[in-house]
Scaffold this active site. Structure first.
Site, mmCIF file in Angstrom:
data_model
loop_
_atom_site.group_PDB
_atom_site.id
_atom_site.type_symbol
_atom_site.label_atom_id
_atom_site.label_comp_id
_atom_site.label_asym_id
_atom_site.label_seq_id
_atom_site.Cartn_x
_atom_site.Cartn_y
_atom_site.Cartn_z
ATOM 1 N N CYS A 1 0.823 -1.212 0.000
ATOM 2 C CA CYS A 1 0.000 0.000 0.000
ATOM 3 C C CYS A 1 0.853 1.256 0.000
ATOM 4 C CB CYS A 1 -0.879 0.068 1.240
ATOM 5 S SG CYS A 1 -1.866 -1.364 1.526
ATOM 6 N N HIS B 1 -5.613 1.134 6.103
ATOM 7 C CA HIS B 1 -6.214 0.326 5.038
ATOM 8 C C HIS B 1 -6.778 -0.931 5.668
ATOM 9 C CE1 HIS B 1 -6.979 -1.812 1.424
ATOM 10 N NE2 HIS B 1 -5.943 -2.606 1.505
ATOM 11 N N HIS C 1 -9.303 -4.595 5.196
ATOM 12 C CA HIS C 1 -9.993 -5.546 4.326
ATOM 13 C C HIS C 1 -11.301 -5.952 5.005
ATOM 14 C CE1 HIS C 1 -6.241 -6.991 1.859
ATOM 15 N NE2 HIS C 1 -6.502 -5.712 1.724
ATOM 16 N N GLU D 1 -27.137 8.262 12.981
ATOM 17 C CA GLU D 1 -26.435 8.967 14.056
ATOM 18 C C GLU D 1 -24.917 8.901 13.871
ATOM 19 O OE1 GLU D 1 -27.462 10.914 16.228
ATOM 20 O OE2 GLU D 1 -25.820 11.086 17.658
ATOM 21 N N GLU E 1 -39.285 -1.039 -14.818
ATOM 22 C CA GLU E 1 -38.018 -0.360 -14.526
ATOM 23 C C GLU E 1 -38.142 0.538 -13.294
ATOM 24 O OE1 GLU E 1 -35.856 1.640 -17.705
ATOM 25 O OE2 GLU E 1 -37.128 0.518 -19.075
ATOM 26 N N SER F 1 -43.643 0.462 -20.389
ATOM 27 C CA SER F 1 -43.489 0.955 -21.761
ATOM 28 C C SER F 1 -42.714 -0.052 -22.604
ATOM 29 C CB SER F 1 -42.807 2.322 -21.768
ATOM 30 O OG SER F 1 -41.675 2.285 -20.959
ATOM 31 N N LYS G 1 -48.328 5.848 -20.738
ATOM 32 C CA LYS G 1 -48.383 5.704 -19.281
ATOM 33 C C LYS G 1 -48.687 6.998 -18.539
ATOM 34 C CE LYS G 1 -45.963 2.563 -17.320
ATOM 35 N NZ LYS G 1 -44.759 2.040 -16.660
HETATM 36 ZN ZN ZN Z 1 -5.500 -4.311 0.489
#
Ligand code: ZN
Length: 650
Positions: A210, A229, A231, A256, A421, A544, A578
């Site tokens: 990193c 960093h 994961h 909050e 949709e 539609s 519509k």
């Molecule tokens: Zn990583």
């Protein structure tokens, strides 16, 4: 085996004096450093160095890893008694004083490095325990201003005219090491040009992958002092709320814990950028930089299917923000599972801005002032403006939505009419799956056909092309011209019958081959099942998209063949446009019922208005991720649902 036995395990080796290549466990933070090597401390200020590992300054109220120029800096030990060493310093520094200053400076440099290295090791262990750094993943970097003779002198005088210049010392965790087993000896020290100044004492370590990314953050956020960093599984899941994985940011509001991520109020909208993962960490640098620049208010960037980068102006800020972000990500995932859109304001609730105002007016003046002041502090804490200019926005309309009709408890509703949709299906599906598929397959579709067929297609499309004002294709060969013509018409979003027929045929092949599956939200099938089991409400589709396209989508959906659950389909040809009231009356007549017995769900305000004008029983606004945003007024005009299951009564 006790912890101390374990830590002292290396003591059996008698030849450990002056050996620079110390073994893990024999280092700065948690190893068997003889007590005389601990820096002498004042009032436990450097309790960190004792065998009881503690956060720096937790009990003393000081914690900044500064350059030693301030009494609250962590780098303040016996050398700070430098008053005796340096004497009553003033601008007439003698050469002897200079020599002493250098000694003090070196001492501070060493102590500072010791403190930061230890801290990174402790933070990494904490992150491992939080589940953010399993399997050696994740990491942390801290940078601190380099102590200078100026700052040494400054700390002993009340006045100096020398401007402070900041040279940073950057400390980074190594790669591929168990984060819970790290010690200060494992940490690299770099300069701002990424040159290694001091390698770890532990041999054979590599810098964290990193490292280039820490520098991206430091470069674009000049005040950032710590980057973390993780994961974290919560972060990874939060990057996957959009099933098409095309979203470039995660939005959250009305939580909050938004207050925990720096300068956000409860009702602000937090936008956390999302970048796509790459095979190696260093390849993320450009995207990370772009995201940081594009989202100046956010102190974190999510990496899809990977994790999080988060930073702060101090290590404490970075850590607590990281915790808050992680909580918010978990929250977003769980809200989505509940069918609640984490980006949408609450549908209902007891909180009202106007009620706050009334309460404040009725309070004694002093208390009102106090309350106002408090609120101001909460939203402008770190000296920059509120997020997205939303601080103090009037959100009373969020809270006033009408009540949702409940099926089948509200007995008059026998029919449910649903748009596709943005209601049953993601808008992105049509845009990002169906249309690209059609474009890709045009070539193969026409490839099988003879010259006569191709010529027929060209003739029919030509009429629709010229009606729509789409430019004439440049290709002269019949086949190329046809492909170009169809693509160009799709690019211009032409909605004409022959083109639609061709698209329909291509999709049909794709659905049959299983190359495409119709997207439906996970609540759609449970809704159909529930309605059937509880009162037999009849479900119809009105879109539609053609009836044929609807049947393909629901017949080959992610949830399987849904057609047996759906009693009928309407499109523009069979019912009418519509946004016209008449269309809804047409549908009611086709169903042999009165319009007032129908509940209609759509994501379009125009359609809901038309249905209402026709006398529909209830019109409901569907809110889904990726739908067009609604104004405050639109939000309060019709009842809203984030999941179709909200229509189910009991
Ligand atoms: Zn990583």
């Amino acid at each position: 085996m006790s912890a101390s036995t374990k830590a002292n395990g290396n003591n059996s080796n008698k030849d450990d004096d002056d050996d620079d290549e110390r073994k893990p466990g024999a280092g700065w933070s948690n190893g068997d450093v003889p007590p005389q090597l601990y820096p002498s401390t004042r009032d436990g200020q450097l309790a960190l160095y004792s065998q009881q590992r503690r956060w720096i300054g937790l009990n003393e109220g000081w914690s900044r890893l500064g350059d030693g120029g301030h009494e609250h800096d962590a780098v303040t030990s016996t050398s700070f008694h430098g008053k005796e060493l340096i004497g009553n310093n003033n601008n007439n520094t003698t050469s002897n004083d200079k020599g002493t200053e250098e000694v003090v400076l070196q001492q501070r440099m060493d102590e500072q490095a010791l403190a930061v290295r230890s801290l990174i090791a402790q933070l990494c262990e904490t992150f491992y325990k939080a589940g953010w750094a399993t399997g050696t993943g994740g990491g942390c970097s801290i940078r601190v201003p380099t102590p200078t003779t100026t700052t040494v002198a400054r700390s002993n005088t009340t006045n100096t005219n020398t401007p402070a210049t900041t040279a940073w010392r950057v400390f980074v965790a190594p790669s591929g090491i168990q984060k819970e087993d790290m010690i200060g000896d494992d940490i690299f020290e770099l300069d701002m040009d990424r040159n290694v100044v001091h390698p770890p004492r532990t041999v054979g370590l590599r810098q964290s992958a990193c490292t280039p990314l820490w520098y991206v953050v430091y470069h674009h956020r000049p005040t950032a002092a710590c980057v973390i960093h993780t994961h974290s599984l919560n972060a990874v899941q939060a990057t996957l709320l959009d099933p098409y994985e095309t979203s470039t940011c995660l939005r959250l509001t009305h939580l909050e814990m938004l207050k925990g991520v720096g300068n956000h109020a409860y009702d602000d909208v937090l936008e956390v950028p999302i970048i796509d993962n790459r095979p190696t960490e260093d390849l993320l640098a450009d995207q990370l930089a772009a995201a940081i620049v594009r989202y100046p208010q956010c102190n974190a960037v999510l990496v899809r299917r990977h994790g999080l980068y988060c930073w702060g102006d101090s290590w404490e800020q970075a850590k607590t923000q990281c915790e808050s972000f992680d909580y918010l990500f978990e929250c977003a995932v769980k809200l989505k599972q509940l069918g609640v859109d984490p980006a949408a304001p609450p549908r209902a609730g007891s909180y009202r801005h106007e009620e706050d105002a009334i309460t404040k007016e009725s309070l004694p003046e002093e208390e009102t002032a106090h309350g106002t002041k408090k609120r101001k502090m909460a939203t402008t804490n770190n000296g920059s403006a509120g997020f997205n200019g939303q601080v103090g926005s009037d959100n009373r309309s969020d809270c006033l939505s009408n009540s949702t009709p409940l099926l089948p408890r509200d007995e008059q509703y026998k029919f449910l009419l649903i748009d596709v949709e943005g209601c049953t299906t993601s808008i992105a599906f049509v845009k990002e799956v169906l249309f690209p598929y059609c474009r890709e397959q045009l070539y193969f579709y026409f490839d099988d056909q003879d010259e006569d067929e191709l010529a027929r297609h060209v003739m029919s499309l030509e009429v629709e092309r010229s009606n729509a004002g789409v430019p004439v294709p440049a290709s002269e060969k019949l086949f190329d011209m046809l492909v170009e013509l169809a693509k160009s018409m799709m690019d211009h979003d032409v909605k004409a019958p022959y083109l639609k027929m061709l698209q329909g045929k291509i999709w049909e092949i794709g659905y049959d081959l299983g190359e495409i599956q119709g997207h439906v939200y996970p609540d759609f099938l449970p809704l159909l099942q529930w309605l059937k089991a509880n009162g037999n409400v009849k479900v119809y589709i009105y879109s539609s998209g053609s009836v044929q396209a609807q049947k393909l989508l629901f017949g080959h959906s992610l949830a399987g063949d849904l057609l047996p659950w759906i009693l009928g389909h309407f499109d523009i040809l069979t019912a009418g446009p519509k946004k016209e009231a008449k269309s809804y009356q047409n549908i009611a007549s086709a169903l042999g019922t009165d319009v007032s017995n129908i509940v209609f769900v759509s994501d379009s305000i125009g359609e809901l208005e038309a249905a209402t004008a026709a006398g529909i029983g209830a019109a409901v606004m569907s809110i889904r991720p990726g739908n067009a945003p609604l104004t405050a007024t639109e939000l309060q005009t019709y009842p809203t649902v984030h999941s179709l299951l909200q229509l189910c009564g009991c």
